[in-house]
Design a protein around this motif. Structure first.
Motif, mmCIF file in Angstrom:
data_model
loop_
_atom_site.group_PDB
_atom_site.id
_atom_site.type_symbol
_atom_site.label_atom_id
_atom_site.label_comp_id
_atom_site.label_asym_id
_atom_site.label_seq_id
_atom_site.Cartn_x
_atom_site.Cartn_y
_atom_site.Cartn_z
ATOM 1 N N LEU A 193 -36.828 27.770 38.428
ATOM 2 C CA LEU A 193 -37.881 27.246 37.131
ATOM 3 C C LEU A 193 -37.566 27.964 35.984
ATOM 4 C CD1 LEU A 193 -40.899 26.053 39.292
ATOM 5 C CD2 LEU A 193 -38.713 24.769 38.713
ATOM 6 N N HIS A 194 -37.909 27.304 34.830
ATOM 7 C CA HIS A 194 -37.872 28.227 33.515
ATOM 8 C C HIS A 194 -39.253 28.927 33.382
ATOM 9 C CE1 HIS A 194 -39.810 24.817 31.667
ATOM 10 N NE2 HIS A 194 -38.798 24.104 31.692
ATOM 11 N N GLY A 195 -39.268 29.706 32.410
ATOM 12 C CA GLY A 195 -40.818 30.213 31.946
ATOM 13 C C GLY A 195 -41.983 29.247 31.847
ATOM 14 N N ASP A 233 -36.999 18.736 34.153
ATOM 15 C CA ASP A 233 -37.735 19.273 33.104
ATOM 16 C C ASP A 233 -38.580 20.655 33.180
ATOM 17 O OD1 ASP A 233 -37.316 16.525 32.070
ATOM 18 O OD2 ASP A 233 -39.018 15.933 32.790
ATOM 19 N N ALA A 234 -38.474 21.057 34.677
ATOM 20 C CA ALA A 234 -39.064 22.223 34.950
ATOM 21 C C ALA A 234 -37.887 23.497 35.119
ATOM 22 C CB ALA A 234 -40.023 22.230 36.024
ATOM 23 N N ALA A 235 -36.782 22.864 35.643
ATOM 24 C CA ALA A 235 -35.616 23.863 36.007
ATOM 25 C C ALA A 235 -34.804 24.500 34.959
ATOM 26 C CB ALA A 235 -34.740 23.205 37.142
ATOM 27 N N GLN A 236 -34.516 25.689 34.997
ATOM 28 C CA GLN A 236 -33.461 26.198 34.286
ATOM 29 C C GLN A 236 -32.100 25.885 34.746
ATOM 30 O OE1 GLN A 236 -33.108 30.450 34.050
ATOM 31 N NE2 GLN A 236 -32.709 30.387 31.921
ATOM 32 N N SER A 237 -31.992 26.074 36.123
ATOM 33 C CA SER A 237 -30.874 25.794 36.599
ATOM 34 C C SER A 237 -31.098 25.394 38.237
ATOM 35 C CB SER A 237 -29.954 26.999 36.660
ATOM 36 O OG SER A 237 -30.491 28.087 37.561
ATOM 37 N N TYR A 286 -29.620 23.444 33.014
ATOM 38 C CA TYR A 286 -30.526 22.611 32.211
ATOM 39 C C TYR A 286 -30.840 23.293 30.875
ATOM 40 C CZ TYR A 286 -30.680 19.371 36.433
ATOM 41 O OH TYR A 286 -30.328 18.572 37.148
ATOM 42 N N PRO A 287 -31.007 22.517 29.698
ATOM 43 C CA PRO A 287 -31.185 23.245 28.741
ATOM 44 C C PRO A 287 -32.753 23.884 28.653
ATOM 45 C CG PRO A 287 -31.077 21.106 28.136
ATOM 46 C CD PRO A 287 -30.613 21.196 29.497
ATOM 47 N N LEU A 343 -38.520 31.797 35.472
ATOM 48 C CA LEU A 343 -40.025 32.075 35.939
ATOM 49 C C LEU A 343 -40.010 33.041 37.014
ATOM 50 C CD1 LEU A 343 -43.097 31.264 35.721
ATOM 51 C CD2 LEU A 343 -42.591 29.552 37.100
ATOM 52 N N LEU A 344 -40.739 33.969 36.919
ATOM 53 C CA LEU A 344 -40.453 35.062 38.042
ATOM 54 C C LEU A 344 -42.289 35.096 38.581
ATOM 55 C CD1 LEU A 344 -39.380 37.880 36.047
ATOM 56 C CD2 LEU A 344 -37.927 36.529 37.455
ATOM 57 N N TYR A 345 -42.083 35.321 39.921
ATOM 58 C CA TYR A 345 -43.655 35.571 40.909
ATOM 59 C C TYR A 345 -43.686 36.721 41.698
ATOM 60 C CZ TYR A 345 -47.411 34.443 43.412
ATOM 61 O OH TYR A 345 -48.776 34.426 44.228
ATOM 62 N N GLY A 346 -44.492 37.436 41.295
ATOM 63 C CA GLY A 346 -44.517 38.663 42.061
ATOM 64 C C GLY A 346 -46.024 39.303 41.787
ATOM 65 N N LEU A 347 -46.374 40.065 42.938
ATOM 66 C CA LEU A 347 -47.891 40.700 42.859
ATOM 67 C C LEU A 347 -48.927 39.548 42.419
ATOM 68 C CD1 LEU A 347 -46.792 43.974 41.072
ATOM 69 C CD2 LEU A 347 -47.058 43.535 43.618
#
Length: 130
Positions: free
Chosen positions: A12-14, A49-53, A81-82, A88-92
């Protein structure tokens, strides 16, 4: 995943945090709430719509770890995908977008120096950050 030999990993993108939260919730109608497609030869649904790749994968093995089954896959195709956002990152227990990329070389002409060398502004370089 049981009985399937293929799957898709959506990176997912940011701006994709609402989609990440939706899928993490286990809501039964989650695919009714997002735009998705399954291109030919895809390993599973793509969330354009939500994924960068998206990495389409073939399962190569599974391993039981505790009360989970881990599926290992080999990437057979990547679709981009543009998006203006980084991944998007997830941690802590927090979400964050990957920061924008910085120039690899300092504009002050420090080509060939290590990233911890001092640059033209007297700061640690990569690029010009302390």
């Amino acid at each position: 995943m049981e009985g399937r030999r293929a799957f898709a990993v959506n990176v997912l993108h940011g701006g994709g945090q609402p989609v990440a939260e939706l899928f993490a919730s286990g809501t039964p109608d989650r695919f009714d709430r997002v735009s998705w497609t399954t291109p030919s030869a895809a390993g599973g649904p793509h969330l354009p719509d939500a994924a960068q790749s998206v990495a389409d994968c073939e399962a190569v093995r599974t391993e039981r770890i505790g009360d989970h089954t881990v599926v290992f896959g080999e990437v057979v195709q990547v679709t981009s995908y543009p998006s203006a956002d980084g991944p998007l990152l997830y941690g802590l227990r927090r979400y964050a977008a990957w920061p924008p990329s910085r120039p690899a070389l300092c504009p002050g002409g420090t080509a060939g120096r290590s990233p911890v060398d001092r640059c033209h502004r007297g700061k640690l370089c990569n690029c010009c950050e302390t």
